[in-house]
Design an enzyme around this catalytic site. Structure first.
Site, short mmCIF file in Angstrom:
data_model
loop_
_atom_site.label_atom_id
_atom_site.label_comp_id
_atom_site.label_asym_id
_atom_site.label_seq_id
_atom_site.Cartn_x
_atom_site.Cartn_y
_atom_site.Cartn_z
CG HIS A 129 -1.00 1.90 -5.00
ND1 HIS A 129 -0.88 2.05 -6.36
CD2 HIS A 129 -2.29 2.23 -4.70
CE1 HIS A 129 -2.04 2.45 -6.87
NE2 HIS A 129 -2.90 2.57 -5.88
CG HIS A 157 -9.80 3.45 -7.32
ND1 HIS A 157 -9.54 4.79 -7.37
CD2 HIS A 157 -8.62 2.86 -6.97
CE1 HIS A 157 -8.27 5.02 -7.07
NE2 HIS A 157 -7.69 3.86 -6.83
CG HIS A 184 -16.81 -10.30 -15.30
ND1 HIS A 184 -16.53 -9.14 -15.99
CD2 HIS A 184 -15.65 -11.03 -15.31
CE1 HIS A 184 -15.28 -9.16 -16.39
NE2 HIS A 184 -14.73 -10.30 -16.00
CD GLU A 212 -2.73 1.58 0.37
OE1 GLU A 212 -3.28 2.69 0.39
OE2 GLU A 212 -2.96 0.71 -0.50
#
Length: 301
Positions: free
Chosen positions: A61, A123, A215, A58
Site C-alpha cells: 500500500h 482518512h 450509520h 501495508e
C-alpha cells in the site's frame, strides 16, 4: 485530441482506485501496524525482511501510494498546461495534488504517532475526495471543448444536489468510523439490531451499537435523498443526458451499496463484500461530484 493525457489519466484513475481499495484492505485486515511505527521505511528498512501477510499488505500500500502520488502530480501539471482554458481544470488539479499529499501525511501520522478513530475514519474520506478529483480531471480531458455538457438548472435543484453530495460524504465518514471502531458486527441481522428495534446502548458495546445504528440510519436516508434527486431529475431535467445518466447511475450504485453493506453481516468471509462496499461508495461519490461540477456550468467553453 489529448490522446496521451487521456491514457495517462485513465491509468492514474485506476491506480488511485487501487490505492483506495488497498487502504480499505489495510483497515479490514488489521495491517496498519504491518511496518511498525516507521515511515516511509518499513521497520526501518527499504525492503522489509519480515514476511508476514500484514507487512506485505501495508508495504504494498505504501509503495503503490507513493507511485500514484507522483502520477497525480504529473497528471495535474499536464492538465494545467493542456486544459487551462476549461473553467474547472485548475481547481481540480489543485484539489488532486493537495488531497493526495494530505492523504499521505495522514497515513504517515497514523503510523508514527497514532490517531483517534475519528481521525482515522477521515482518512478514507480524504481518499474518496482525492480519487474523485483525479477522475474529474480525466473527464475534462475527454470533454474538452466539443463534448463538455452545458446545462441550466434551477437554484433549488443545484442546492439540493450539493446537499446530497455533502450528505454522501458524511455517510462515507460514518461507514469508515464503523470500521475503525470495530462496530461492523455488533448488530446481527438487518434491519433490526440483535432482533431489537431499540437495542441496549449502555457500556462499550452499546457505544459501538450506537455507531452502527447511526450509520444504518444515515445510509438509508442517503438512499431516500438520492431517490428524490433521481425523480426530480427525470421529471424536470430529462432533456439533459448527463444529469439523467448521472442520477440514474447514483441511484443504482446506492442500491448496490446497500446490498453489499447488508451482505457483510451474512457472508462467511466479509472481506470481499466489505471491499466492494468501499468501491461502490467511492464511485457513487465521484459521480455526484461530476453532477455537481456540470450543474455549475453557465456557458460553453
Amino acid at each position: 485530441m489529448h490522446k496521451g493525457l487521456k491514457i495517462f489519466g485513465i491509468i492514474t484513475s485506476i491506480g488511485m482506485l487501487i490505492v483506495l481499495l488497498q487502504g480499505a484492505l489495510v483497515t479490514k485486515t488489521g495491517s496498519a501496524d504491518g511496518c511498525g511505527a516507521t515511515w516511509p521505511l518499513c521497520f526501518g528498512e527499504l525492503v522489509p525482511q519480515t514476511q508476514t501477510m500484514e507487512t506485505l499488505i501495508e508495504y504494498t500500500h505504501r509503495a503503490w501510494s507513493g507511485l500514484m502520488g507522483l502520477f497525480v502530480i504529473i497528471l495535474a501539471i499536464w492538465s494545467w498546461n493542456k486544459l487551462s482554458h476549461m473553467r474547472e481544470t485548475k481547481f481540480m488539479a489543485l484539489m488532486a495534488v493537495l488531497f493526495i499529499i494530505f492523504q499521505g501525511l495522514m497515513g504517515a501520522g497514523a503510523v508514527i504517532w497514532g490517531n483517534s478513530d475519528i481521525v482515522l475514519a477521515l482518512h478514507f474520506g480524504i481518499s474518496a475526495i482525492s480519487f474523485a478529483s483525479v477522475v474529474l480531471l480525466n473527464i475534462l480531458a475527454f470533454e474538452d471543448k466539443k463534448h463538455a455538457p452545458v446545462i441550466s438548472v434551477s437554484k433549488k435543484y443545484r442546492n439540493y444536489l450539493f446537499f446530497v453530495l455533502i450528505y454522501c460524504y458524511i455517510v462515507i465518514y460514518t461507514g469508515a468510523y464503523v470500521k475503525h471502531t470495530d462496530a461492523t458486527h455488533v448488530c446481527s441481522g438487518f434491519p433490526l439490531c440483535n432482533n431489537e428495534f431499540i437495542p441496549d446502548l449502555s457500556g462499550t458495546l452499546g457505544y459501538q451499537i450506537g455507531i452502527q445504528l447511526t450509520h444504518r440510519v444515515a445510509a438509508i436516508s442517503l438512499s431516500i435523498v438520492i431517490l428524490i434527486l433521481w425523480i426530480w431529475t427525470i421529471s424536470k431535467f430529462r432533456h439533459y443526458k448527463s444529469l439523467v445518466w448521472g442520477s440514474t447511475a447514483v441511484l443504482v450504485l446506492v442500491i448496490i451499496q446497500g446490498t453489499a453493506g447488508v451482505s457483510i453481516l451474512y457472508a462467511d468471509t466479509y472481506l470481499t463484500p466489505a471491499l466492494f462496499h468501499s468501491l461502490t461508495i467511492s464511485i457513487l461519490f465521484t459521480v455526484l461530484c461530476y453532477l455537481g461540477m456540470v450543474s455549475t456550468r453557465k456557458k460553453s467553453y
